[in-house]
Motif scaffolding. Structure first.
Motif, PDB file in Angstrom:
ATOM      1  N   LEU A  65     -10.728 -20.477  28.839  1.00  0.00           N
ATOM      2  CA  LEU A  65     -11.175 -20.861  27.490  1.00  0.00           C
ATOM      3  C   LEU A  65     -11.802 -22.254  27.495  1.00  0.00           C
ATOM      4  CD1 LEU A  65      -8.233 -19.440  25.343  1.00  0.00           C
ATOM      5  CD2 LEU A  65     -10.530 -18.459  25.663  1.00  0.00           C
ATOM      6  N   TYR A  66     -11.187 -23.179  28.233  1.00  0.00           N
ATOM      7  CA  TYR A  66     -11.734 -24.536  28.296  1.00  0.00           C
ATOM      8  C   TYR A  66     -13.087 -24.549  29.008  1.00  0.00           C
ATOM      9  CZ  TYR A  66     -12.260 -29.510  28.989  1.00  0.00           C
ATOM     10  OH  TYR A  66     -12.753 -30.786  28.970  1.00  0.00           O
ATOM     11  N   ALA A  67     -13.199 -23.818  30.111  1.00  0.00           N
ATOM     12  CA  ALA A  67     -14.471 -23.761  30.849  1.00  0.00           C
ATOM     13  C   ALA A  67     -15.569 -23.170  29.969  1.00  0.00           C
ATOM     14  CB  ALA A  67     -14.307 -22.949  32.133  1.00  0.00           C
ATOM     15  N   THR A  68     -15.224 -22.150  29.201  1.00  0.00           N
ATOM     16  CA  THR A  68     -16.198 -21.533  28.287  1.00  0.00           C
ATOM     17  C   THR A  68     -16.630 -22.537  27.217  1.00  0.00           C
ATOM     18  OG1 THR A  68     -15.244 -19.347  28.655  1.00  0.00           O
ATOM     19  CG2 THR A  68     -16.560 -19.636  26.653  1.00  0.00           C
ATOM     20  N   GLU A  69     -15.657 -23.225  26.639  1.00  0.00           N
ATOM     21  CA  GLU A  69     -15.937 -24.234  25.613  1.00  0.00           C
ATOM     22  C   GLU A  69     -16.813 -25.362  26.177  1.00  0.00           C
ATOM     23  OE1 GLU A  69     -13.160 -27.637  23.710  1.00  0.00           O
ATOM     24  OE2 GLU A  69     -12.398 -25.599  23.459  1.00  0.00           O
ATOM     25  N   LEU A  70     -16.481 -25.816  27.376  1.00  0.00           N
ATOM     26  CA  LEU A  70     -17.243 -26.887  28.019  1.00  0.00           C
ATOM     27  C   LEU A  70     -18.681 -26.444  28.301  1.00  0.00           C
ATOM     28  CD1 LEU A  70     -17.428 -29.685  29.303  1.00  0.00           C
ATOM     29  CD2 LEU A  70     -16.453 -28.689  31.404  1.00  0.00           C
TER      30      LEU A  70
END
Length: 130
Positions: free
Chosen positions: A29-34
């Motif tokens: 989720l964080y990688a997608t958001e970033l």
């Protein structure tokens, strides 16, 4: 997939394991958001740059400037001025990008640890019940 025409960023689809650990989900989720944040930044930045550059090119054309060296000097000055006037924005982006990547590395290590722990735990459970 091809790169976005404005941001020049390729879309990335992060795979999801059926047995995804909570740490792996957090990482995904964080990688997608970033990635989306990075795309939005460059989309906005490149759109702005392209518009300003096009205005200058139109001005050059409207003033019938045809001398290659003069055009080269005008463009060189434009680019230098553009970089200087946007220095704080670029520096801010770079700082945020570095912080985000450090967090991404940390989350990656946590996700890897959770995967190894789960694999070892599952392996031990299989051995106990045989």
């Amino acid at each position: 997939s091809p790169a976005d025409k404005v941001s020049n960023i390729r879309q990335i689809r992060y795979g999801r394991r059926q047995d995804e650990t909570p740490e792996e989900m957090t990482l995904r989720l964080y990688a997608t958001e970033l990635h989306e944040w990075n795309h939005r930044h460059w989309q906005k930045q490149n759109f702005s740059y392209s518009n300003i550059k096009q205005q200058l090119l139109d001005e050059i054309e409207n003033n019938n400037i045809e001398d290659e060296q003069e055009i080269e000097q005008i463009m060189e000055e434009f680019y230098r001025t553009y970089l200087l006037s946007n220095r704080e924005n670029f520096n801010s982006y770079t700082r945020e990008w570095r912080k985000a990547n450090i967090k991404l590395i940390y989350l990656s290590l946590r996700a890897k640890k959770s995967r190894v722990s789960r694999t070892l735990k599952d392996g031990i459970s299989v051995v106990k019940f045989k």
